[in-house]
Design an enzyme around this catalytic site. Structure first.
Site, PDB file in Angstrom:
ATOM      1  N   LYS A 152    -115.212   1.305  23.154  1.00 21.72           N
ATOM      2  CA  LYS A 152    -116.676   1.144  23.056  1.00 21.72           C
ATOM      3  C   LYS A 152    -117.039  -0.331  23.240  1.00 21.72           C
ATOM      4  O   LYS A 152    -116.934  -0.851  24.326  1.00 21.72           O
ATOM      5  CB  LYS A 152    -117.190   1.686  21.717  1.00 21.72           C
ATOM      6  CG  LYS A 152    -116.572   3.008  21.272  1.00 21.72           C
ATOM      7  CD  LYS A 152    -116.838   4.147  22.208  1.00 21.72           C
ATOM      8  CE  LYS A 152    -116.184   5.429  21.691  1.00 21.72           C
ATOM      9  NZ  LYS A 152    -115.911   6.409  22.711  1.00 21.72           N
ATOM     10  N   ASP A 159    -113.353   4.600  10.160  1.00 18.81           N
ATOM     11  CA  ASP A 159    -113.691   4.425  11.578  1.00 18.81           C
ATOM     12  C   ASP A 159    -114.888   3.471  11.603  1.00 18.81           C
ATOM     13  O   ASP A 159    -116.010   3.845  11.272  1.00 18.81           O
ATOM     14  CB  ASP A 159    -114.037   5.789  12.195  1.00 18.81           C
ATOM     15  CG  ASP A 159    -114.298   5.687  13.697  1.00 18.81           C
ATOM     16  OD1 ASP A 159    -114.675   4.600  14.174  1.00 18.81           O
ATOM     17  OD2 ASP A 159    -114.149   6.710  14.384  1.00 18.81           O
ATOM     18  N   TYR A 194    -116.629  11.870  13.324  1.00 17.16           N
ATOM     19  CA  TYR A 194    -116.474  12.114  14.764  1.00 17.16           C
ATOM     20  C   TYR A 194    -115.650  13.398  14.943  1.00 17.16           C
ATOM     21  O   TYR A 194    -114.556  13.521  14.365  1.00 17.16           O
ATOM     22  CB  TYR A 194    -115.775  10.886  15.347  1.00 17.16           C
ATOM     23  CG  TYR A 194    -115.360  10.948  16.764  1.00 17.16           C
ATOM     24  CD1 TYR A 194    -116.284  11.166  17.788  1.00 17.16           C
ATOM     25  CD2 TYR A 194    -114.015  10.744  17.129  1.00 17.16           C
ATOM     26  CE1 TYR A 194    -115.876  11.189  19.115  1.00 17.16           C
ATOM     27  CE2 TYR A 194    -113.616  10.755  18.444  1.00 17.16           C
ATOM     28  CZ  TYR A 194    -114.545  10.994  19.434  1.00 17.16           C
ATOM     29  OH  TYR A 194    -114.146  11.011  20.749  1.00 17.16           O
ATOM     30  N   ARG A 247     -92.337  -2.479  24.914  1.00 12.25           N
ATOM     31  CA  ARG A 247     -93.054  -1.633  23.945  1.00 12.25           C
ATOM     32  C   ARG A 247     -93.252  -2.329  22.607  1.00 12.25           C
ATOM     33  O   ARG A 247     -94.158  -1.981  21.839  1.00 12.25           O
ATOM     34  CB  ARG A 247     -92.255  -0.326  23.783  1.00 12.25           C
ATOM     35  CG  ARG A 247     -92.708   0.554  22.678  1.00 12.25           C
ATOM     36  CD  ARG A 247     -92.290   2.000  22.809  1.00 12.25           C
ATOM     37  NE  ARG A 247     -90.956   2.312  23.250  1.00 12.25           N
ATOM     38  CZ  ARG A 247     -89.834   2.180  22.539  1.00 12.25           C
ATOM     39  NH1 ARG A 247     -89.855   1.677  21.323  1.00 12.25           N
ATOM     40  NH2 ARG A 247     -88.671   2.531  23.043  1.00 12.25           N
TER      41      ARG A 247
HETATM   42  C1  LIG Z   1    -117.002   6.995  16.272  1.00 15.55           C
HETATM   43  C2  LIG Z   1    -115.934   7.197  17.290  1.00 15.55           C
HETATM   44  N1  LIG Z   1    -114.671   6.998  16.936  1.00 15.55           N
HETATM   45  C3  LIG Z   1    -113.666   7.177  17.804  1.00 15.55           C
HETATM   46  C4  LIG Z   1    -113.906   7.564  19.096  1.00 15.55           C
HETATM   47  C5  LIG Z   1    -112.748   7.821  20.012  1.00 15.55           C
HETATM   48  O1  LIG Z   1    -112.554   6.807  20.918  1.00 15.55           O
HETATM   49  P1  LIG Z   1    -111.796   7.105  22.289  1.00 15.55           P
HETATM   50  O2  LIG Z   1    -112.772   7.821  23.157  1.00 15.55           O
HETATM   51  O3  LIG Z   1    -111.386   5.765  22.762  1.00 15.55           O
HETATM   52  O4  LIG Z   1    -110.612   7.967  21.969  1.00 15.55           O
HETATM   53  C6  LIG Z   1    -115.209   7.776  19.520  1.00 15.55           C
HETATM   54  C7  LIG Z   1    -115.484   8.179  20.918  1.00 15.55           C
HETATM   55  O5  LIG Z   1    -116.564   8.600  21.269  1.00 15.55           O
HETATM   56  C8  LIG Z   1    -116.256   7.600  18.590  1.00 15.55           C
HETATM   57  O6  LIG Z   1    -117.541   7.815  18.928  1.00 15.55           O
END
Ligand SMILES: Cc1ncc(COP(=O)(O)O)c(C=O)c1O
Length: 401
Positions: free
Chosen positions: A214, A189, A117, A62
């Site tokens: 992504k 983000d 988001y 871990r």
């Molecule tokens: C802008 C953005 N941030 C974070 C995430 C979250 O990522 P995850 O699906 O890997 O939890 C997403 C997922 O669609 C996203 O579009």
């Protein structure tokens, strides 16, 4: 392969090169190009004394393995010299929650962009609220005006630029200057641009988040997240992740590592193809407005041009008003665009959305139905032909009331 520093007198390597070389050490792995995938929990120590003194390069699965360290080192190099550490998390959302938990404590206040988001909003409203952390949402276009919203207990400002559904561009430099002047941190983000197109830490961001799910994964086959910290936040991030026990399975880390090696070429293609499709959509009579920051018509285009070095494959359009069944006919007719959550894979996607009910600081009233596209790596001509068929089906559905 030799590790090289940027300060050895030779010109610094280009990002495309760093994407290939960062975090790799074949000599340590018997010459194999890629790092091994360590499936590991226990690490054996030579003797009891070393065990009690934690005297070992690796201590426990871990706490890091050569596999996790390789990906962390690669992301760290791409983030640039401001990056003090990178933490890997099991999803993008886990990276968001880890970053926020690293900076807040009970009684604190957060400022979060209204374009965020939606699951980030849910985490603030439904988890942080239980821990005594309050959240105020703000207009994504506020810029330096954020200063007026900062309270004595405001610990951090959370930004997402562009917003991943509605694509407002935020003035990160102005927000960071205002936040830092009042001792608040900036958490971003940065999934849309990745460190290849926006080195967030260079622009005053203190914790930069990627949903590695992504573009870094790039193949729609892995859930992964990462947080990059600067000197001001690295200890808090490391402690929070370590004390909470979060870690990522080695195969998923490896998929992130493998995806990263082609990130630069994939992103360049996403950029090019998405803009080509956007320009075609702009001319269509069914389209009211494009929401694509790299397109000249976008109100945030000047900020994008000032701060970003590229655009990814994700953007939205506002359609002229038509009944919902016509939008569904458009989407359901498309063959090359899948209908599904997420983005950043090699394939194209299209989803309907309406975020009006989520907003609390601003109004979302675009003037027609909205569709978000992810433009994948297919030939643009084929995507356009598919969209043309979709629009034909939309017209038929719109006229059959
Ligand atoms: C802008 C953005 N941030 C974070 C995430 C979250 O990522 P995850 O699906 O890997 O939890 C997403 C997922 O669609 C996203 O579009």
């Amino acid at each position: 392969m030799n590790e090289r520093n940027d300060d050895d007198g030779r010109p610094p390597r280009q990002t495309h090169t760093k994407v290939v070389t960062a975090g790799r050490d074949p000599a340590a792995y018997h010459g194999f190009v890629n790092p091994p995938v360590y499936h590991a929990s226990t690490v054996l120590y030579p003797n009891a004394e070393d065990f009690l003194a934690h005297r070992a390069r690796y201590q426990y699965g871990r706490r890091g393995t050569p596999t996790t360290e390789a990906l962390e080192a690669a992301i760290r190099e791409l983030e640039g010299p401001q990056c003090a550490s990178v933490a890997l998390l099991p999803s993008g959302l886990a990276a968001i929650s880890a970053a926020l938990l690293a900076v807040v404590q009970s009684g604190d206040h957060l400022l979060v962009t209204d374009s965020v988001y939606a699951p980030t909003r849910n985490f603030c409203n439904q988890v942080l609220s239980r821990l005594g952390v309050t959240t105020t949402y703000f207009d994504p276009l506020i810029g330096g005006g954020i200063a007026e919203l900062i309270q004595p207990n405001t610990r951090a400002v959370f930004v997402e630029s562009p917003g991943s559904l509605t694509f407002e561009m935020q003035d990160i430099g102005a927000i960071a200057a205002a936040a830092h002047a009042k001792e608040a941190l900036v958490v971003m983000d940065n999934t849309w641009a990745s460190p290849l197109y926006f080195r967030a830490l260079d622009h005053g961001v203190d914790l930069s988040i990627q949903a590695g799910t992504k573009y870094i994964g790039g193949h729609s086959d892995v859930m992964l997240g990462m947080v990059s910290a600067n000197g001001a936040t690295t200890t808090r991030l490391r402690n929070t992740v370590f004390l909470s026990g979060w870690c990522v399975g080695p195969d998923d880390v490896y998929l992130g590592h493998r995806g990263l090696r082609t990130l630069a070429v994939r992103l360049a293609r996403h950029h090019q193809s998405a803009l080509a499709v956007a320009r075609w959509l702009e001319q269509r009579p069914e389209v009211l407005r494009l929401l694509h920051p790299a397109h000249e018509s976008h109100p945030g285009h000047a900020l994008w041009k000032r701060d970003f070095t590229g655009a990814s494959g994700l953007f939205s359009v506002v359609l002229k008003p038509v009944p919902q069944k016509a939008v569904f006919a458009f989407l359901d007719t498309l063959e090359l665009f899948g209908i599904g959550a997420s983005w950043g894979g090699y394939e194209s996607l299209a989803i309907p959305f309406d975020c009006a009910a989520l907003r609390t600081a601003t109004q979302w009233a675009p003037g027609g139905p909205t569709v978000r596209f992810h433009i994948g790596l297919e030939a643009v001509e084929d995507l356009i032909a598919d969209l043309e068929r979709g629009f034909a089906a939309m017209a038929v559905a719109a006229h059959h009331r």
